[in-house]
Design a protein around this motif. Structure first.
Motif, PDB file in Angstrom:
ATOM      1  N   ILE A  80      48.046 -19.179  49.238  1.00  0.00           N
ATOM      2  CA  ILE A  80      48.811 -20.410  49.436  1.00  0.00           C
ATOM      3  C   ILE A  80      49.095 -20.559  50.930  1.00  0.00           C
ATOM      4  O   ILE A  80      49.670 -19.655  51.537  1.00  0.00           O
ATOM      5  N   GLU A  81      48.683 -21.698  51.491  1.00  0.00           N
ATOM      6  CA  GLU A  81      48.922 -21.925  52.915  1.00  0.00           C
ATOM      7  C   GLU A  81      49.332 -23.377  53.144  1.00  0.00           C
ATOM      8  O   GLU A  81      48.701 -24.299  52.635  1.00  0.00           O
ATOM      9  N   PHE A  82      50.404 -23.548  53.904  1.00  0.00           N
ATOM     10  CA  PHE A  82      50.884 -24.875  54.272  1.00  0.00           C
ATOM     11  C   PHE A  82      50.659 -25.095  55.755  1.00  0.00           C
ATOM     12  O   PHE A  82      50.643 -24.135  56.527  1.00  0.00           O
ATOM     13  N   ASP A  83      50.550 -26.357  56.166  1.00  0.00           N
ATOM     14  CA  ASP A  83      50.433 -26.633  57.596  1.00  0.00           C
ATOM     15  C   ASP A  83      51.797 -26.534  58.285  1.00  0.00           C
ATOM     16  O   ASP A  83      51.878 -26.637  59.499  1.00  0.00           O
ATOM     17  N   TYR A  84      52.848 -26.316  57.505  1.00  0.00           N
ATOM     18  CA  TYR A  84      54.198 -26.109  58.021  1.00  0.00           C
ATOM     19  C   TYR A  84      54.865 -25.134  57.048  1.00  0.00           C
ATOM     20  O   TYR A  84      55.070 -25.458  55.885  1.00  0.00           O
ATOM     21  N   ARG A  85      55.149 -23.951  57.515  1.00  0.00           N
ATOM     22  CA  ARG A  85      55.624 -22.868  56.647  1.00  0.00           C
ATOM     23  C   ARG A  85      56.960 -23.206  55.969  1.00  0.00           C
ATOM     24  O   ARG A  85      57.933 -23.578  56.633  1.00  0.00           O
ATOM     25  N   PRO A  86      57.026 -23.048  54.629  1.00  0.00           N
ATOM     26  CA  PRO A  86      58.278 -23.317  53.915  1.00  0.00           C
ATOM     27  C   PRO A  86      59.284 -22.193  54.110  1.00  0.00           C
ATOM     28  O   PRO A  86      58.913 -21.046  54.392  1.00  0.00           O
ATOM     29  N   SER A  87      60.561 -22.518  53.938  1.00  0.00           N
ATOM     30  CA  SER A  87      61.604 -21.489  54.028  1.00  0.00           C
ATOM     31  C   SER A  87      61.676 -20.675  52.746  1.00  0.00           C
ATOM     32  O   SER A  87      62.023 -19.496  52.773  1.00  0.00           O
ATOM     33  N   LEU A 111      46.240 -13.348  40.207  1.00  0.00           N
ATOM     34  CA  LEU A 111      45.941 -14.080  38.978  1.00  0.00           C
ATOM     35  C   LEU A 111      45.874 -13.117  37.789  1.00  0.00           C
ATOM     36  O   LEU A 111      45.626 -11.921  37.959  1.00  0.00           O
ATOM     37  N   PRO A 112      46.059 -13.646  36.578  1.00  0.00           N
ATOM     38  CA  PRO A 112      46.077 -12.786  35.380  1.00  0.00           C
ATOM     39  C   PRO A 112      44.743 -12.094  35.131  1.00  0.00           C
ATOM     40  O   PRO A 112      43.700 -12.530  35.602  1.00  0.00           O
ATOM     41  N   LYS A 113      44.809 -11.033  34.360  1.00  0.00           N
ATOM     42  CA  LYS A 113      43.601 -10.310  33.960  1.00  0.00           C
ATOM     43  C   LYS A 113      43.023 -10.883  32.665  1.00  0.00           C
ATOM     44  O   LYS A 113      41.850 -10.743  32.397  1.00  0.00           O
ATOM     45  N   GLN A 114      43.866 -11.537  31.860  1.00  0.00           N
ATOM     46  CA  GLN A 114      43.433 -12.084  30.582  1.00  0.00           C
ATOM     47  C   GLN A 114      42.656 -13.388  30.771  1.00  0.00           C
ATOM     48  O   GLN A 114      42.996 -14.201  31.617  1.00  0.00           O
ATOM     49  N   GLN A 115      41.644 -13.580  29.909  1.00  0.00           N
ATOM     50  CA  GLN A 115      40.883 -14.821  29.914  1.00  0.00           C
ATOM     51  C   GLN A 115      41.785 -15.983  29.534  1.00  0.00           C
ATOM     52  O   GLN A 115      42.766 -15.809  28.818  1.00  0.00           O
ATOM     53  N   GLY A 116      41.438 -17.159  30.022  1.00  0.00           N
ATOM     54  CA  GLY A 116      42.176 -18.351  29.639  1.00  0.00           C
ATOM     55  C   GLY A 116      42.317 -19.321  30.797  1.00  0.00           C
ATOM     56  O   GLY A 116      41.912 -19.046  31.925  1.00  0.00           O
ATOM     57  N   SER A 117      42.895 -20.480  30.473  1.00  0.00           N
ATOM     58  CA  SER A 117      43.191 -21.490  31.483  1.00  0.00           C
ATOM     59  C   SER A 117      44.680 -21.452  31.781  1.00  0.00           C
ATOM     60  O   SER A 117      45.492 -21.371  30.856  1.00  0.00           O
ATOM     61  N   TYR A 118      45.019 -21.517  33.052  1.00  0.00           N
ATOM     62  CA  TYR A 118      46.400 -21.400  33.495  1.00  0.00           C
ATOM     63  C   TYR A 118      46.742 -22.550  34.438  1.00  0.00           C
ATOM     64  O   TYR A 118      45.991 -22.829  35.375  1.00  0.00           O
ATOM     65  N   ILE A 119      47.872 -23.180  34.182  1.00  0.00           N
ATOM     66  CA  ILE A 119      48.391 -24.185  35.101  1.00  0.00           C
ATOM     67  C   ILE A 119      49.397 -23.469  35.994  1.00  0.00           C
ATOM     68  O   ILE A 119      50.448 -23.022  35.518  1.00  0.00           O
ATOM     69  N   TYR A 120      49.049 -23.347  37.278  1.00  0.00           N
ATOM     70  CA  TYR A 120      49.972 -22.739  38.229  1.00  0.00           C
ATOM     71  C   TYR A 120      50.803 -23.837  38.886  1.00  0.00           C
ATOM     72  O   TYR A 120      50.277 -24.873  39.287  1.00  0.00           O
ATOM     73  N   VAL A 121      52.096 -23.583  38.959  1.00  0.00           N
ATOM     74  CA  VAL A 121      53.030 -24.523  39.570  1.00  0.00           C
ATOM     75  C   VAL A 121      53.649 -23.829  40.777  1.00  0.00           C
ATOM     76  O   VAL A 121      54.106 -22.684  40.676  1.00  0.00           O
ATOM     77  N   ILE A 122      53.633 -24.509  41.901  1.00  0.00           N
ATOM     78  CA  ILE A 122      54.146 -23.947  43.155  1.00  0.00           C
ATOM     79  C   ILE A 122      55.308 -24.807  43.620  1.00  0.00           C
ATOM     80  O   ILE A 122      55.203 -26.039  43.660  1.00  0.00           O
ATOM     81  N   HIS A 123      56.410 -24.160  43.954  1.00  0.00           N
ATOM     82  CA  HIS A 123      57.599 -24.858  44.460  1.00  0.00           C
ATOM     83  C   HIS A 123      57.862 -24.341  45.867  1.00  0.00           C
ATOM     84  O   HIS A 123      58.020 -23.138  46.077  1.00  0.00           O
ATOM     85  N   ALA A 124      57.894 -25.254  46.822  1.00  0.00           N
ATOM     86  CA  ALA A 124      58.161 -24.890  48.219  1.00  0.00           C
ATOM     87  C   ALA A 124      59.332 -25.723  48.723  1.00  0.00           C
ATOM     88  O   ALA A 124      59.498 -26.874  48.331  1.00  0.00           O
TER      89      ALA A 124
END
Length: 140
Positions: A80-87, A111-124
């Motif tokens: 995860i990389e932002f052009d302006y680092r979050p606090s 990331l998980p070891k188990q097979q499947g589809s995952y929705i990752y949510v990122i809060h900054a």
């Protein structure tokens, strides 16, 4: 004569207030093994100077429904990389209308070891506001 110009003047003032560009949180870049992962910006608040915006968005499953799941190896690292680092930076997997938020260390999620589809949510969060981003990862 003055009455004719009043609506035009109001319109011009309104348009000039909107012409300084969008007020949005910083751009996010997500990568797995050097490959860019598509994502969507969700709900956010942001202010700069005397201007600010609050934008609501759909829940993460609806945000990512048109994205192709990004294939990733079991246990790979999501960077995860932002052009302006979050606090503050936290992330989690969307599960049953909720996210179990975990702090993100060094901008990396394993990331998980188990097979499947995952929705990752990122809060900054930054001093100017905060934002939610979502992506779809598939572990084959």
């Amino acid at each position: 004569m003055r009455k004719r110009w009043a609506p035009l003047l109001i319109l011009l003032l309104w348009l000039s207030g909107c012409s300084f560009g969008d007020i949005k949180p910083p751009e996010l870049t997500l990568t797995v093994n050097g490959e860019t992962v598509d994502h969507r910006l969700g709900t956010y608040t942001w202010s700069t100077g005397r201007r600010g915006v609050v934008a609501d968005a759909a829940a993460p499953p609806l945000l990512v429904r048109e994205l192709k799941p990004h294939p990733a190896a079991s246990g790979a690292k999501l960077h995860i990389e932002f052009d302006y680092r979050p606090s503050t930076l936290e992330a989690g997997v969307w599960n049953d209308d909720d996210v179990d938020w975990q702090p993100v260390q060094d901008g990396t999620i394993t990331l998980p070891k188990q097979q499947g589809s995952y929705i990752y949510v990122i809060h900054a969060a930054w001093q100017e506001g905060e934002a939610i981003y979502a992506c779809l990862i598939r572990i084959p």
